[in-house]
Design an enzyme around this catalytic site. Structure first.
Site, PDB file in Angstrom:
ATOM      1  N   ILE A 698      67.823  54.750 -69.026  1.00  0.00           N
ATOM      2  CA  ILE A 698      69.305  54.541 -69.220  1.00  0.00           C
ATOM      3  C   ILE A 698      69.969  55.664 -68.708  1.00  0.00           C
ATOM      4  O   ILE A 698      71.175  55.804 -68.767  1.00  0.00           O
ATOM      5  CB  ILE A 698      69.592  54.248 -70.842  1.00  0.00           C
ATOM      6  CG1 ILE A 698      68.863  55.336 -71.743  1.00  0.00           C
ATOM      7  CG2 ILE A 698      68.885  52.998 -71.262  1.00  0.00           C
ATOM      8  CD1 ILE A 698      69.290  55.308 -73.104  1.00  0.00           C
ATOM      9  N   GLY A 699      69.175  56.800 -68.057  1.00  0.00           N
ATOM     10  CA  GLY A 699      70.014  57.685 -67.793  1.00  0.00           C
ATOM     11  C   GLY A 699      69.011  58.831 -66.947  1.00  0.00           C
ATOM     12  O   GLY A 699      67.923  59.035 -67.309  1.00  0.00           O
ATOM     13  N   GLY A 701      69.002  63.096 -65.569  1.00  0.00           N
ATOM     14  CA  GLY A 701      69.695  64.235 -64.851  1.00  0.00           C
ATOM     15  C   GLY A 701      68.688  65.407 -64.754  1.00  0.00           C
ATOM     16  O   GLY A 701      67.599  65.268 -64.341  1.00  0.00           O
ATOM     17  N   GLY A 702      69.529  66.475 -64.615  1.00  0.00           N
ATOM     18  CA  GLY A 702      68.575  67.707 -64.067  1.00  0.00           C
ATOM     19  C   GLY A 702      67.719  68.187 -64.744  1.00  0.00           C
ATOM     20  O   GLY A 702      66.473  68.612 -64.575  1.00  0.00           O
ATOM     21  N   ALA A 703      67.450  67.853 -66.337  1.00  0.00           N
ATOM     22  CA  ALA A 703      66.703  68.249 -67.042  1.00  0.00           C
ATOM     23  C   ALA A 703      65.472  66.994 -67.598  1.00  0.00           C
ATOM     24  O   ALA A 703      64.483  67.265 -67.951  1.00  0.00           O
ATOM     25  CB  ALA A 703      67.266  68.622 -68.520  1.00  0.00           C
ATOM     26  N   GLY A 704      65.836  65.984 -66.920  1.00  0.00           N
ATOM     27  CA  GLY A 704      64.806  64.943 -67.207  1.00  0.00           C
ATOM     28  C   GLY A 704      65.297  63.288 -67.140  1.00  0.00           C
ATOM     29  O   GLY A 704      66.367  63.262 -66.561  1.00  0.00           O
ATOM     30  N   LYS A 720      63.897  61.263 -74.479  1.00  0.00           N
ATOM     31  CA  LYS A 720      64.323  62.136 -73.229  1.00  0.00           C
ATOM     32  C   LYS A 720      63.184  62.879 -72.762  1.00  0.00           C
ATOM     33  O   LYS A 720      62.530  63.592 -73.554  1.00  0.00           O
ATOM     34  CB  LYS A 720      65.457  63.132 -73.673  1.00  0.00           C
ATOM     35  CG  LYS A 720      65.958  64.224 -72.586  1.00  0.00           C
ATOM     36  CD  LYS A 720      66.704  65.511 -73.252  1.00  0.00           C
ATOM     37  CE  LYS A 720      67.868  65.708 -72.663  1.00  0.00           C
ATOM     38  NZ  LYS A 720      68.645  66.556 -73.290  1.00  0.00           N
ATOM     39  N   ASP A 817      77.526  73.614 -73.441  1.00  0.00           N
ATOM     40  CA  ASP A 817      77.381  72.559 -72.389  1.00  0.00           C
ATOM     41  C   ASP A 817      78.383  71.378 -73.024  1.00  0.00           C
ATOM     42  O   ASP A 817      78.022  70.149 -73.161  1.00  0.00           O
ATOM     43  CB  ASP A 817      76.098  72.041 -72.044  1.00  0.00           C
ATOM     44  CG  ASP A 817      76.407  71.114 -70.736  1.00  0.00           C
ATOM     45  OD1 ASP A 817      77.238  71.375 -69.903  1.00  0.00           O
ATOM     46  OD2 ASP A 817      75.140  70.422 -70.309  1.00  0.00           O
TER      47      ASP A 817
END
Length: 980
Positions: A698-699, A701-704, A720, A817
């Site tokens: 579902i998503g 990003g840079g972290a995983g 995550k 953030d």
């Protein structure tokens, strides 16, 4: 001739009798047609508006009144609520005297046919929120008898109608809470009959309207709140001798407060807060003999409080906080007989508080925090037993707390942090029936706590960093709702009473750095609500209770620096919520248990225990007097040496085989997956791993990568997947997430349920948010569905989450953030702050910390952070201000405004491009076009807060606590008008 006249009279009588019922029936028809355009929440509203053959049946319709001829003279359908439009047929009710359609949900423009309502005296269409267009002034020209015109809280725009000056009988005029622009027409100064003028929150600009001083009958004037005037308070207003309320708060006033206001002998409310007023408070204001409420807070006033204020005999509220006032608070303040609220926090006052403060017997709230006050706390603050809030923090008060405060049964909140107070604390303070928080941290209090304590609502006790001594009284167990108990850094001795751990709601306890002896009470094993326990740096002995593992939600356990003996209970390995364990520097022995939660902790958790055997050790130390399994001779016997050599050779062979097999197993799991839970979970690690499929993503990003996982218990979780520890790269926020979310609980912060990990990979498990992130909703195809009510609620809830991090966590936590993509929405669109991968603890709340690299997201980063790498809580505030602008404008922070321009710069550029800039004009220019029917006052209110948050200078930004206060507390006069 006489006969002809008689016939003529009979004819007219016949016509009158014939047509009179016909006119009544026409009014009924009009009402029934109006009903068809007024829709209730469950279909048609006005259920009793039913056609009847009776010519006057409509006169009994709800909200309808008639004259003797059955003509409708009053139509009042306020607070029904109704939807739809105001039909042009309203103009056919020509006998109307009162038309009140307030507090409904009507949309569209006012019909011009209303100009036929020539008998109208009252026109109230306030609080609909969705009436739009320019206000049609031409409908007013024939309403020569109009006395009340109330349009408050709608969406009218354009200029104010100049026709108002023709209404010679008008007494009440409210155009507040709309989207008007431009100046107040000078002709409004000619409405001599006017008694009430409400132009607050109307988006007006121009020079401060001195011409309104011609309104000699005016009693109430609200012309502030998000209007933007040039200049200050007009000195001419001193001529409005009948004025009772003057509200010019938050309208960019400058200059000094005019002394002429002292002529307003009937004035009981003067609100000039949230402006840029300078100079001293005029002593002449003491001439306001009727004054009850004075609010000059959040300005740039200097000087001292005038001694002449002693003449304000009727005043109940004085708010002067957040100015630059100095000097001593005069004794005159204590002489004021009716004073209830006195707030002067964040100034530079010095010397003592008036000794007579509170002697009047009416004081309810006193907040003098963040000044330089000294001396003794006045003993009469609660003489009238009405004092509810006492906040004296961050000053230099010394001496004891007066015994009289221990008898103040009205107190609900006591905060006297960071002073120089000493002596014993009155025993009665811990027996007050209504007090919810006692905060006495960072003083020099001494003596023992009272043996007798009780209170049904007390939920927080903070006594840290004092000189309290004696034993901790078992009577603390008499606070049934106690959640937080901080007794650290004192001189307490004796045992920890078992009664403390029998409290049903206790979540945090800290008794560290005392002289406590005895054992840890077994009752701790039954205190299921505990989240954090710190008993470190004492002289506690005995063994760790075996049943400690029953405390399922415990996240932090620190019992280091004591004299604990025995072995570590193996049950601790089953405490899946436990993320921080410190057993160091005790006298523990035996082996550290293997497996379970013990895999999470490193050696520092067990350091300083001489006879404790860590897992990697082949042999374990023994206490003096104990014998080893083999004596010295046996260790070096020939047979022992041969066996050792053979074992070593065998080991080398096995190692070489293992190395050759390593490449074959490289893509296999390097360690078994392990689930660590922060609360009770009804699923296993295998259930989580089953969800790591492409179709569940579902998503990214840079972290995983984030997956949606459906567990066997029909609960969805968000998974995550981070890059793990074994790759040589950073942990991509894993440690930060565990250290922050693992130890905090708040309604508006996303819950970390636990994590699954092996050597290579970390999987963080969160509660699933079915409505995704605010950023996705706001900037995606569904953005139009987020109407203002939802956006405002999200802003408030996210602010509360950040406020908790900054002001209620110790040490405070910086998110670093904050952005719309990190605000998640649950099934009810309730907001939760998420993604703590960059979070940072800040031990000293007044300091900043220098980072090695920039953290945060482009478009949200505070300007000072980008070039100094210094971060404090005001950096989060800036980022939150950007989120508020996103909510208003519906635009991303970058990428929509041209190269090098972000949303903050775009808003400021827009302001510069507007010919007559005002807050309302800017909002109209930038507001999300997908928003419909939004209330002007509310949007401008949030816009003002957003611009405060994105100030260039960090010191000029509000705190998150102030942001929450502003978001949840609309301006006072506005709130009153909403309740009209």
């Amino acid at each position: 001739m006489a006969m002809r006249l008689l016939k003529t009279h009979l004819l007219f009588l016949h016509l009158y009798l014939f047509f009179s019922p016909c006119f009544a029936y026409t009014d009924m028809e009009v009402l029934l047609n109006l009903k068809s355009s007024m829709i209730g929440p469950k279909g048609h509203g006005l259920h009793d508006w039913i056609h009847s053959s009776s010519p006057d049946a409509h006169c009994s319709f709800s909200g309808v009144s008639c004259d003797d001829d059955a003509r409708v003279i009053s139509l009042n359908v306020s607070f029904t609520p109704l939807f739809g439009t105001i039909s042009p047929e309203i103009g056919m009710l020509t006998h109307l005297v009162n038309l009140t359609l307030a507090a409904n949900n009507f949309t569209g423009e006012l019909p011009l046919e209303m100009k036929s309502l020539t008998s109208l005296k009252v026109l109230n269409i306030s609080n609909n929120g969705n009436l739009t267009g320019t206000f049609p002034g031409e409908i007013l020209k024939a309403m020569v008898d109009l006395e009340v015109l109330d349009t408050y809280n709608n969406n009218f725009n354009g200029k104010l109608p100049p026709e108002m000056s023709e209404l010679k009988k008008l007494k009440y005029l409210s155009f507040g809470g709309n989207f008007f622009s431009g100046e107040i027409p000078e002709s409004y100064g000619d409405i001599q009959s006017l008694e009430y003028l409400g132009l607050n929150g109307a988006g007006l600009s121009g020079k401060s309207p001195a011409f309104l001083s011609r309104l000699k009958n005016l009693r109430e004037m609200y012309i502030g709140y998000y209007n933007s005037y040039t200049g200050g308070v007009p000195p001419e207003f001193g001529g409005l001798t009948k004025l009772e309320i003057l509200d010019m708060a938050s309208c960019t006033l400058t200059g000094e407060i005019p002394t002429s206001l002292s002529n307003l002998k009937h004035l009981h409310t003067l609100f000039l807060h949230i402006n840029n007023l300078t100079g001293h408070i005029p002593p002449e204001l003491s001439g306001l003999v009727s004054l009850k409420s004075l609010d000059l807070s959040i300005n740039q006033l200097t000087g001292e409080i005038p001694q002449s204020f002693i003449n304000l005999g009727n005043i109940t509220l004085i708010n002067l906080f957040r100015n630059n006032l100095y000097g001593q608070i005069p004794e005159a303040i204590g002489e004021l007989p009716k004073l209830e609220v006195f707030e002067v926090w964040e100034n530079n006052f010095t010397l003592q508080l008036p000794a007579n403060l509170g002697r009047n017997g009416n004081l309810i709230k006193l907040d003098v925090s963040d000044n330089h006050l000294t001396g003794l706390i006045p003993k009469d603050l609660c003489r009238g037993e009405k004092l509810e809030m006492l906040i004296l923090s961050n000053n230099f008060f010394f001496g004891p707390i007066p015994e009289e405060l221990g008898k103040c049964k009205s107190l609900t909140k006591i905060r006297i942090v960071k002073n120089l107070l000493n002596g014993t604390v009155p025993a009665g303070l811990f027996n007050l029936p209504l007090v919810t928080i006692i905060e006495l941290t960072d003083n020099f209090f001494s003596g023992e706590l009272p043996v007798t304590m009780s209170g049904d609502v007390l939920d927080q006790i903070y006594l840290s960093n004092n000189w309290f001594s004696g034993e901790i009284p078992p009577a603390i167990g008499n606070f049934p709702n106690l959640q937080t108990l901080f007794l650290d850094r004192n001189r307490f001795r004796g045992n920890i009473p078992r009664e403390i751990f029998e409290l049903k709601h206790l979540s945090r306890i800290n008794t560290s750095a005392n002289n406590i002896t005895g054992g840890i009470p077994d009752s701790i094993s039954r205190c299921s609500t505990l989240i954090s326990v710190d008993l470190s740096r004492n002289r506690i002995n005995g063994e760790i209770p075996k049943g400690i593992n029953n405390v399922k939600n415990l996240g932090t356990l620190n019992i280091s620096g004591n004299q604990l003996t025995g072995s570590i209970p193996t049950g601790i390995g089953n405490m899946t919520s436990l993320t921080t364990l410190d057993l160091s520097f005790n006298d523990l022995s035996g082996r550290v248990p293997l497996g379970g939660q013990f895999l999470v902790f490193n050696e520092t958790s067990f350091a300083g225990n001489t006879y404790l055997c860590l897992p990697h050790r082949v042999s374990c130390p023994t206490r003096p007097g104990q014998t080893s399994d083999h004596n010295h001779t046996a260790l070096f016997s020939p047979s022992r040496i041969v066996i050792t050599v053979i074992a070593a050779i065998t080991g080398l062979i096995l190692i070489s085989v293992a190395i050759r097999q390593m490449n074959k197993k490289k893509n296999q799991k390097s360690l078994a997956w392990k689930l660590t839970a922060f609360q009770k979970l009804d699923f296993k690690s295998e259930d989580v791993l089953e969800c790591l499929k492409e179709e569940n993503i579902i998503g990214k990003g840079g972290a995983g990568i984030v997956y949606r996982g459906s567990m066997p218990n029909n609960v969805d979780v968000a998974i995550k997947r981070l890059v793990g520890r074994g790759t040589g790269r950073s942990d991509h926020g894993f440690t930060a997430e565990i250290q922050t979310l693992g130890r905090i609980r708040h309604r508006h912060i996303v819950r970390l349920l636990g994590y699954v990990a092996n050597k290579d990979t970390n999987l963080l498990l969160y509660e699933y948010m079915p409505n995704g992130s605010l950023g996705e909703l706001l900037h995606g195809s569904k953005g139009g569905h987020l109407q203002w009510e939802t956006r405002h609620r999200v802003a408030v809830e996210a602010a509360k989450g950040l406020c908790y991090l900054h002001h209620d966590c110790s040490p405070l936590i910086l998110h670093r953030d904050v952005k719309s993509n990190n605000i998640l929405l649950d099934s009810d669109f309730e907001a939760h702050v998420a993604d703590f991968g960059l979070a940072k603890f800040l031990v000293d709340g007044a300091a900043s910390e220098c980072m090695s690299s920039i953290a945060g997201s482009y478009g949200y980063i505070a300007p000072e952070y980008a070039y100094t790498l210094k971060v404090d809580e005001k950096s989060d505030v800036y980022s939150f201000g950007v989120v508020l602008l996103e909510l208003i404008a519906g635009k991303k922070p970058v990428g929509e405004f041209g190269e090098g321009v972000d949303i903050v710069r775009w808003v400021r550029n827009t302001e510069e491009e507007i010919t007559q800039p005002s807050d309302a004009a800017i909002v109209v220019a930038i507001v999300d076009p997908r928003l419909t029917g939004y209330p002007l006052t509310s949007v401008i209110h949030v816009f003002k807060i957003a611009m405060m948050c994105v100030e260039e200078e960090a010191a000029a930004r509000p705190t998150m606590r102030e942001v929450v206060h502003m978001l949840t507390n609309p301006p006072k006069s506005v709130a009153n008008l909403i309740a009209f």
